[in-house]
Design an enzyme around this catalytic site. Structure first.
Site, PDB file in Angstrom:
ATOM      1  N   SER A   5       0.861  -1.187   0.000  1.00 28.58           N
ATOM      2  CA  SER A   5       0.000   0.000   0.000  1.00 28.58           C
ATOM      3  C   SER A   5       0.888   1.225   0.000  1.00 28.58           C
ATOM      4  O   SER A   5       2.074   1.150   0.362  1.00 28.58           O
ATOM      5  CB  SER A   5      -0.890   0.003   1.251  1.00 28.58           C
ATOM      6  OG  SER A   5      -1.495   1.265   1.462  1.00 28.58           O
ATOM      7  N   TYR A  42      -2.061  -0.843  10.420  1.00 25.07           N
ATOM      8  CA  TYR A  42      -2.135  -1.087   8.979  1.00 25.07           C
ATOM      9  C   TYR A  42      -0.848  -0.639   8.291  1.00 25.07           C
ATOM     10  O   TYR A  42      -0.255  -1.367   7.489  1.00 25.07           O
ATOM     11  CB  TYR A  42      -3.332  -0.359   8.382  1.00 25.07           C
ATOM     12  CG  TYR A  42      -3.488  -0.551   6.897  1.00 25.07           C
ATOM     13  CD1 TYR A  42      -4.026  -1.728   6.385  1.00 25.07           C
ATOM     14  CD2 TYR A  42      -3.090   0.439   5.992  1.00 25.07           C
ATOM     15  CE1 TYR A  42      -4.168  -1.923   5.014  1.00 25.07           C
ATOM     16  CE2 TYR A  42      -3.227   0.254   4.628  1.00 25.07           C
ATOM     17  CZ  TYR A  42      -3.764  -0.924   4.141  1.00 25.07           C
ATOM     18  OH  TYR A  42      -3.890  -1.107   2.784  1.00 25.07           O
TER      19      TYR A  42
END
Length: 253
Positions: free
Chosen positions: A144, A157
């Site tokens: 990501s 995350y």
């Protein structure tokens, strides 16, 4: 488009979002696709779509937070097709939207089990098979943009996606001479169930998220899938250990 005829692709989290788009783009390129997902309704739906395109696919239920399930899913794919050319470790979760001190141990542990453990064990079992193949193989991990920069309100995350890049680079170095290429993609906010869940947790964030991206829009799953296909093509046989940022210009400044 590159030709992936007679190649076998194993994709985790393939029931929706980027995983689904990746399954479809590989099927259109001629590959046999193993659709793996914890969701036992969306996964088979993707297989049906591939069959409608005239492609070859099968579904394997798998919770990537459980290493034995990942191993069983990959072994099943090899039993059916006899080999594994490409592994796409895409399954992931976003976790709770909250400040560092608001995150709980269970929040952290769950994200690490799925986002890091799922990639680590997926790669481990994929590489074990690829080492038995003279042609080696290719792996793409879905990280990501939060893997290359901080993500306020999403510390676990961000940590997990940084870890994915570390695993990618390490495996690429260890197995480059065995003809196993390992790369990662780092998408910015992309239309998917994960982003929809984040917006539901904090609706006011949607417009702010869009404004962060110079192109002024979210990514499309198909755009990420095309980058994954590119990384796996034989035309790019000299590319390994890279974390490709697909961010609409976000990190250009």
């Amino acid at each position: 488009m590159s030709d992936f005829t007679n190649q076998v692709v194993f994709i985790t989290g393939a029931g929706s979002g980027i995983g689904r788009a990746t399954a479809l783009v590989f099927a259109r390129a001629g590959a046999s696709v193993v659709v793996s997902d914890v969701n036992q309704s969306s996964g088979p739906n993707v297989v049906s779509q591939i069959h409608q395109l005239g492609g070859h696919a099968l579904f394997v239920a798998c919770d990537v937070a459980v290493p034995t399930q990942i191993e069983a899913a990959i072994r099943h794919a090899i039993d059916v097709y006899g080999k594994l050319d490409i592994g796409i470790n895409n399954a992931g979760i976003g976790g709770k939207y909250g400040r560092f001190t608001e995150q709980t141990q269970s929040d952290f542990d769950q994200i690490m089990a799925v986002n890091v453990g799922g990639v680590f064990y997926g790669m481990q079992f994929q590489i074990q098979q690829m080492l038995t193949q003279p042609e080696g193989g290719r792996i793409v991990n879905v990280s990501s943009i939060a893997g290359v920069r901080g993500m306020p309100m999403g510390a676990p995350y961000s940590a997990s996606k940084h870890a994915v890049i570390g695993l990618t680079k390490t495996a690429a170095l260890e197995y480059a001479r065995q003809r196993i290429r390992v790369n990662a993609v780092c998408p910015v906010y992309t239309h998917s169930a994960m982003v929809d869940e984040l917006i539901q947790q904090a609706p006011a964030m949607e417009e702010k998220m869009r404004r962060m991206i110079p192109m002024g829009r979210f990514g499309q799953p198909e755009e990420i899938a095309q980058a994954i296909l590119w990384l796996c093509s034989d035309e790019n046989a000299f590319v390994t250990g890279q974390a490709i940022q697909l961010d609409g210009g976000l990190t250009a400044g």
